[in-house]
Design a protein around this motif. Sequence first.
Motif, PDB file in Angstrom:
ATOM      1  N   GLY A 305       0.807  -1.215   0.000  1.00  0.00           N
ATOM      2  CA  GLY A 305       0.000   0.000   0.000  1.00  0.00           C
ATOM      3  C   GLY A 305       0.838   1.261   0.000  1.00  0.00           C
ATOM      4  N   VAL A 306       1.908   1.281   0.768  1.00  0.00           N
ATOM      5  CA  VAL A 306       2.780   2.462   0.793  1.00  0.00           C
ATOM      6  C   VAL A 306       3.507   2.615  -0.540  1.00  0.00           C
ATOM      7  CG1 VAL A 306       4.817   3.503   1.859  1.00  0.00           C
ATOM      8  CG2 VAL A 306       3.043   2.506   3.293  1.00  0.00           C
ATOM      9  N   HIS A 307       3.966   1.513  -1.106  1.00  0.00           N
ATOM     10  CA  HIS A 307       4.636   1.612  -2.416  1.00  0.00           C
ATOM     11  C   HIS A 307       3.658   2.117  -3.483  1.00  0.00           C
ATOM     12  CE1 HIS A 307       8.474   0.193  -1.170  1.00  0.00           C
ATOM     13  NE2 HIS A 307       8.074  -1.019  -0.881  1.00  0.00           N
ATOM     14  N   LEU A 308       2.403   1.688  -3.387  1.00  0.00           N
ATOM     15  CA  LEU A 308       1.399   2.195  -4.328  1.00  0.00           C
ATOM     16  C   LEU A 308       1.135   3.677  -4.078  1.00  0.00           C
ATOM     17  CD1 LEU A 308      -0.591   1.621  -6.599  1.00  0.00           C
ATOM     18  CD2 LEU A 308      -2.253   0.879  -4.876  1.00  0.00           C
ATOM     19  N   ALA A 309       1.135   4.080  -2.810  1.00  0.00           N
ATOM     20  CA  ALA A 309       0.956   5.501  -2.486  1.00  0.00           C
ATOM     21  C   ALA A 309       2.107   6.340  -3.035  1.00  0.00           C
ATOM     22  CB  ALA A 309       0.855   5.686  -0.967  1.00  0.00           C
ATOM     23  N   GLU A 310       3.326   5.797  -2.979  1.00  0.00           N
ATOM     24  CA  GLU A 310       4.484   6.490  -3.567  1.00  0.00           C
ATOM     25  C   GLU A 310       4.255   6.723  -5.060  1.00  0.00           C
ATOM     26  OE1 GLU A 310       8.044   4.500  -0.806  1.00  0.00           O
ATOM     27  OE2 GLU A 310       7.602   3.725  -2.787  1.00  0.00           O
ATOM     28  N   LEU A 311       3.785   5.676  -5.744  1.00  0.00           N
ATOM     29  CA  LEU A 311       3.551   5.763  -7.183  1.00  0.00           C
ATOM     30  C   LEU A 311       2.438   6.757  -7.482  1.00  0.00           C
ATOM     31  CD1 LEU A 311       4.334   4.556  -9.962  1.00  0.00           C
ATOM     32  CD2 LEU A 311       2.527   2.857  -9.592  1.00  0.00           C
ATOM     33  N   ALA A 312       1.349   6.691  -6.707  1.00  0.00           N
ATOM     34  CA  ALA A 312       0.230   7.608  -6.906  1.00  0.00           C
ATOM     35  C   ALA A 312       0.650   9.051  -6.671  1.00  0.00           C
ATOM     36  CB  ALA A 312      -0.927   7.229  -5.969  1.00  0.00           C
ATOM     37  N   PHE A 313       1.486   9.254  -5.659  1.00  0.00           N
ATOM     38  CA  PHE A 313       1.955  10.609  -5.356  1.00  0.00           C
ATOM     39  C   PHE A 313       2.735  11.172  -6.545  1.00  0.00           C
ATOM     40  CE2 PHE A 313       4.425  13.979  -3.467  1.00  0.00           C
ATOM     41  CZ  PHE A 313       3.593  14.511  -2.493  1.00  0.00           C
ATOM     42  N   GLN A 314       3.562  10.322  -7.160  1.00  0.00           N
ATOM     43  CA  GLN A 314       4.328  10.778  -8.316  1.00  0.00           C
ATOM     44  C   GLN A 314       3.407  11.122  -9.479  1.00  0.00           C
ATOM     45  OE1 GLN A 314       7.679  11.378  -8.457  1.00  0.00           O
ATOM     46  NE2 GLN A 314       7.510  11.000  -6.250  1.00  0.00           N
ATOM     47  N   TYR A 315       2.379  10.308  -9.716  1.00  0.00           N
ATOM     48  CA  TYR A 315       1.433  10.595 -10.795  1.00  0.00           C
ATOM     49  C   TYR A 315       0.713  11.919 -10.558  1.00  0.00           C
ATOM     50  CZ  TYR A 315       1.862   5.765 -12.495  1.00  0.00           C
ATOM     51  OH  TYR A 315       2.324   4.592 -13.003  1.00  0.00           O
ATOM     52  N   HIS A 316       0.272  12.129  -9.324  1.00  0.00           N
ATOM     53  CA  HIS A 316      -0.520  13.322  -9.014  1.00  0.00           C
ATOM     54  C   HIS A 316       0.298  14.603  -9.066  1.00  0.00           C
ATOM     55  CE1 HIS A 316      -3.461  10.580  -6.599  1.00  0.00           C
ATOM     56  NE2 HIS A 316      -3.655  10.522  -7.898  1.00  0.00           N
ATOM     57  N   HIS A 317       1.580  14.504  -8.737  1.00  0.00           N
ATOM     58  CA  HIS A 317       2.387  15.718  -8.639  1.00  0.00           C
ATOM     59  C   HIS A 317       3.302  15.940  -9.845  1.00  0.00           C
ATOM     60  CE1 HIS A 317       0.983  15.237  -4.536  1.00  0.00           C
ATOM     61  NE2 HIS A 317       1.237  16.504  -4.364  1.00  0.00           N
ATOM     62  N   ASN A 318       3.380  14.967 -10.738  1.00  0.00           N
ATOM     63  CA  ASN A 318       4.190  15.131 -11.944  1.00  0.00           C
ATOM     64  C   ASN A 318       3.323  15.129 -13.199  1.00  0.00           C
ATOM     65  OD1 ASN A 318       6.522  15.141 -10.396  1.00  0.00           O
ATOM     66  ND2 ASN A 318       6.796  12.929 -10.551  1.00  0.00           N
ATOM     67  N   GLY A 319       2.023  15.313 -13.004  1.00  0.00           N
ATOM     68  CA  GLY A 319       1.113  15.203 -14.142  1.00  0.00           C
ATOM     69  C   GLY A 319       0.725  13.745 -14.301  1.00  0.00           C
ATOM     70  N   ASP A 320      -0.419  13.493 -14.875  1.00  0.00           N
ATOM     71  CA  ASP A 320      -0.890  12.114 -15.027  1.00  0.00           C
ATOM     72  C   ASP A 320      -0.187  11.471 -16.210  1.00  0.00           C
ATOM     73  OD1 ASP A 320      -2.119   9.733 -15.020  1.00  0.00           O
ATOM     74  OD2 ASP A 320      -4.159  10.465 -15.352  1.00  0.00           O
ATOM     75  N   LYS A 321       0.928  10.817 -15.913  1.00  0.00           N
ATOM     76  CA  LYS A 321       1.686  10.135 -16.964  1.00  0.00           C
ATOM     77  C   LYS A 321       1.564   8.625 -16.782  1.00  0.00           C
ATOM     78  CE  LYS A 321       4.984  13.975 -17.144  1.00  0.00           C
ATOM     79  NZ  LYS A 321       6.392  14.392 -16.960  1.00  0.00           N
ATOM     80  N   THR A 322       0.374   8.195 -16.421  1.00  0.00           N
ATOM     81  CA  THR A 322       0.143   6.790 -16.151  1.00  0.00           C
ATOM     82  C   THR A 322       0.437   5.952 -17.395  1.00  0.00           C
ATOM     83  OG1 THR A 322      -1.675   7.464 -14.714  1.00  0.00           O
ATOM     84  CG2 THR A 322      -1.528   5.124 -15.274  1.00  0.00           C
ATOM     85  N   PRO A 323       1.338   4.993 -17.271  1.00  0.00           N
ATOM     86  CA  PRO A 323       1.629   4.149 -18.441  1.00  0.00           C
ATOM     87  C   PRO A 323       0.434   3.251 -18.757  1.00  0.00           C
ATOM     88  CG  PRO A 323       2.746   3.298 -16.494  1.00  0.00           C
ATOM     89  CD  PRO A 323       2.126   4.602 -16.100  1.00  0.00           C
ATOM     90  N   MET A 324      -0.073   3.370 -19.991  1.00  0.00           N
ATOM     91  CA  MET A 324      -1.194   2.532 -20.398  1.00  0.00           C
ATOM     92  C   MET A 324      -0.656   1.238 -21.001  1.00  0.00           C
ATOM     93  SD  MET A 324      -3.746   4.270 -19.491  1.00  0.00           S
ATOM     94  CE  MET A 324      -5.085   3.401 -20.293  1.00  0.00           C
ATOM     95  N   PRO A 325      -1.249   0.107 -20.638  1.00  0.00           N
ATOM     96  CA  PRO A 325      -0.749  -1.154 -21.172  1.00  0.00           C
ATOM     97  C   PRO A 325      -0.994  -1.269 -22.666  1.00  0.00           C
ATOM     98  CG  PRO A 325      -2.785  -1.505 -19.954  1.00  0.00           C
ATOM     99  CD  PRO A 325      -2.368  -0.092 -19.713  1.00  0.00           C
TER     100      PRO A 325
END
Length: 342
Positions: A305-325
Amino acid sequence: MKYTVIGAGAMGLRYGILLQEHTNAHVDFIDAWQPNIDKIREQGGVYVSRDHENRQLIPINLYTPEDYDGDPDVWIIFMKQMQLEEMLKRCAHLFKDHQVAFSAMNGWGHFEKIAQYFSEDRIYGGTALVATVLNGPGDVDFIGKSGAGTMHMCAMTNKITDIEKAIFKDFKQANLNPEISDDFKGMCMAKIVFNSVVNTLCTMYQITMGQFISYPGAHDMAMQLINEAYDACDRAGIKLINTRAEELESVDYVSRIGNPLHYPSMYQDMSRGRKTEVDYINGYIAKLGRENDYVCRTHEFLTHGVHLAELAFQYHHNGDKTPMPTAQTADGAADKAEELAA
């Protein structure tokens, strides 16, 4: 006594500066974060506040491992777990047989690394229930009034020595409120369990300790984590210095009374884009459980959960650059799932 603090971050600065200000000890600092080194040298010291007030410049002696030639009696080590190994390698030429090492870092994993350079009878551990914030390079904030917080300390051998008594005396004079324990592993695990509740949950939900404990279900959440950790320790033959009820009381008191406005260090790391130490806290409890035929399912889940929160924090604060499969990625995942199922 001469002390050299390895790691001029929040906790390293707090311990070193309080020793420098309140005792006759000589204190030096070693750091490797170049922006911090540059800023402290540029301004001639560290700006220190207490509860965001009375900001003042405190001169300190700061060095890199390569330009330091001091010979302290005690090394005080406060690094992030992920950075410690490299820092110890850089300082190795400075370590001598008459010196001892003290560390009150979060989590578990650092003592194995320190033991590569210091024999077991020269290693002292500690726990620190005190809040400190590094606002930026050369700028630290001590949370709580003078004398706030508590700490335990213990020799790795569980034997009280003359050098430990001398360190204790200096720590007490520095208003660090030390208590000497005779159970090294039990002392360390008690702090790990505390952090596995407060640090982890506050980080996942990006809230202060006071906001966490104000939630009506906070005690139930805390007790679930405490019970799971204590069950793992029981199976490993580790007796903690607190009972389960005392551990819950500590979580409640520090969160509600001691530091209600504080964001724990794990959150501070995540909010600055740094990796957290969750693998050395909840992750270590989960590892200890599995090594003793007990699955700590909640701790394993929260580590993810914390590792996922780290990833989510990066997405939210660096723009939504979510890699799409891509189709290829999806096929690969399906193939892997079939492989695992087989």
